[in-house]
Design a protein around this motif. Structure first.
Motif, mmCIF file in Angstrom:
data_model
loop_
_atom_site.group_PDB
_atom_site.id
_atom_site.type_symbol
_atom_site.label_atom_id
_atom_site.label_comp_id
_atom_site.label_asym_id
_atom_site.label_seq_id
_atom_site.Cartn_x
_atom_site.Cartn_y
_atom_site.Cartn_z
ATOM 1 N N ASN A 24 -9.702 2.546 15.096
ATOM 2 C CA ASN A 24 -10.918 2.411 14.298
ATOM 3 C C ASN A 24 -10.756 1.311 13.252
ATOM 4 O OD1 ASN A 24 -12.780 4.285 15.291
ATOM 5 N ND2 ASN A 24 -11.695 5.965 14.290
ATOM 6 N N CYS A 57 6.044 2.140 2.601
ATOM 7 C CA CYS A 57 4.718 1.621 2.292
ATOM 8 C C CYS A 57 4.278 0.687 3.411
ATOM 9 C CB CYS A 57 4.714 0.894 0.950
ATOM 10 S SG CYS A 57 5.757 -0.585 0.890
ATOM 11 N N GLU A 58 3.043 0.260 3.309
ATOM 12 C CA GLU A 58 2.490 -0.738 4.228
ATOM 13 C C GLU A 58 2.212 -1.997 3.423
ATOM 14 O OE1 GLU A 58 -1.660 -1.594 6.709
ATOM 15 O OE2 GLU A 58 -1.349 0.353 5.769
ATOM 16 N N ASN A 60 2.076 5.317 -0.675
ATOM 17 C CA ASN A 60 1.628 6.598 -0.140
ATOM 18 C C ASN A 60 0.295 6.986 -0.789
ATOM 19 O OD1 ASN A 60 1.500 9.067 1.087
ATOM 20 N ND2 ASN A 60 3.191 9.983 -0.042
ATOM 21 N N GLY A 61 -0.685 7.325 0.054
ATOM 22 C CA GLY A 61 -2.027 7.642 -0.419
ATOM 23 C C GLY A 61 -3.000 6.494 -0.217
ATOM 24 N N ARG A 62 -2.493 5.274 -0.022
ATOM 25 C CA ARG A 62 -3.361 4.107 0.205
ATOM 26 C C ARG A 62 -3.156 3.526 1.607
ATOM 27 N NH1 ARG A 62 -5.866 1.823 -4.366
ATOM 28 N NH2 ARG A 62 -5.897 -0.254 -3.457
ATOM 29 N N THR A 63 -2.371 4.215 2.444
ATOM 30 C CA THR A 63 -2.089 3.747 3.800
ATOM 31 C C THR A 63 -2.087 4.926 4.757
ATOM 32 O OG1 THR A 63 -0.442 2.710 5.242
ATOM 33 C CG2 THR A 63 0.405 3.881 3.328
ATOM 34 N N ASP A 64 -2.414 4.639 6.017
ATOM 35 C CA ASP A 64 -2.306 5.696 7.034
ATOM 36 C C ASP A 64 -1.059 5.494 7.898
ATOM 37 O OD1 ASP A 64 -3.036 3.513 8.542
ATOM 38 O OD2 ASP A 64 -4.894 4.386 9.290
ATOM 39 N N MET A 65 -0.193 4.558 7.522
ATOM 40 C CA MET A 65 1.011 4.284 8.320
ATOM 41 C C MET A 65 2.188 5.179 7.952
ATOM 42 S SD MET A 65 1.258 0.276 9.174
ATOM 43 C CE MET A 65 -0.062 -0.604 9.985
ATOM 44 N N THR A 66 2.135 5.781 6.770
ATOM 45 C CA THR A 66 3.225 6.659 6.346
ATOM 46 C C THR A 66 2.695 7.635 5.303
ATOM 47 O OG1 THR A 66 5.463 6.780 5.428
ATOM 48 C CG2 THR A 66 4.024 5.065 4.550
ATOM 49 N N ASN A 67 3.358 8.770 5.193
ATOM 50 C CA ASN A 67 3.024 9.700 4.108
ATOM 51 C C ASN A 67 4.243 9.934 3.224
ATOM 52 O OD1 ASN A 67 4.586 11.263 5.738
ATOM 53 N ND2 ASN A 67 3.010 12.776 6.233
ATOM 54 N N LYS A 71 0.863 -1.182 0.000
ATOM 55 C CA LYS A 71 0.000 0.000 0.000
ATOM 56 C C LYS A 71 0.900 1.231 0.000
ATOM 57 C CE LYS A 71 -3.578 -2.494 2.469
ATOM 58 N NZ LYS A 71 -4.468 -2.479 3.637
#
Length: 180
Positions: free
Chosen positions: A156, A90-91, A78-85, A76
């Protein structure tokens, strides 16, 4: 793009995979522990292929012997994960159909995706998470060399409309190179 291991082919999803996807993703033991509801129809599985498994690095996990989709794995970006920007991090996310659990298939797929992330995609870090109780996912992460980072309470889980405890681990390029 297609990636290969001894037993597996990792390839882009095709609409013709919908039946195989539904077969495994409709099992209530598979999705909910990973944070998504079991698929309720073939149409839902087709929609997931078109709209969720459409990322640049989203792959069907297939056994080489028959080419049928038995699970999913994705870097995932950048843009498809909330773990990194960051663009160089990536995740990784993954799941596998229940009949294939306990055979080392997921560890084999994750190792190949880590190779791909670091060698082909230029990643410096690959993040991964699991929800409390998902022992199989935790074990895959340990076997593949991810280093535990932290635990978060009240995370969440939007697709299931609930909160859980989440665990996050990390593989750096340096750690991966030292394991090769």
């Amino acid at each position: 793009m297609t990636l290969e291991t001894d037993r597996l082919t990792l390839r882009y999803w095709e609409e013709s995979d919908a039946e195989d996807l539904y077969k495994y993703a409709s099992d209530p033991d598979v999705g909910p522990i990973a944070g998504w509801p079991a698929h309720r129809s073939l149409d839902e599985s087709l929609d997931i292929i078109k709209n969720v498994f459409s990322g640049k690095e989203a792959y069907a996990i297939c056994l080489k012997e028959d080419g049928k989709a038995i699970g999913a794995i994705e870097l995932k970006l950048n843009g498809r994960t909330d773990m990194t920007n960051r663009d160089d991090e990536c995740e990784i996310g993954y799941w596998l159909g229940k009949p294939f659990w306990g055979q080392g298939i997921m560890s084999e797929a994750v190792r190949e995706m880590l190779r791909h992330a670091f060698e082909d995609c230029g990643m410096q870090k690959v993040w991964v998470g699991y929800y409390e109780g998902n022992i199989k996912s935790k074990r895959v992460q340990e076997k593949c060399g991810f280093k535990y980072q932290w635990k978060s309470e009240n995370v969440n889980v939007p697709l299931l409309n609930e909160k859980r405890t989440g665990h996050v681990s990390l593989m750096t390029k340096e750690d991966w190179l030292s394991r090769k």
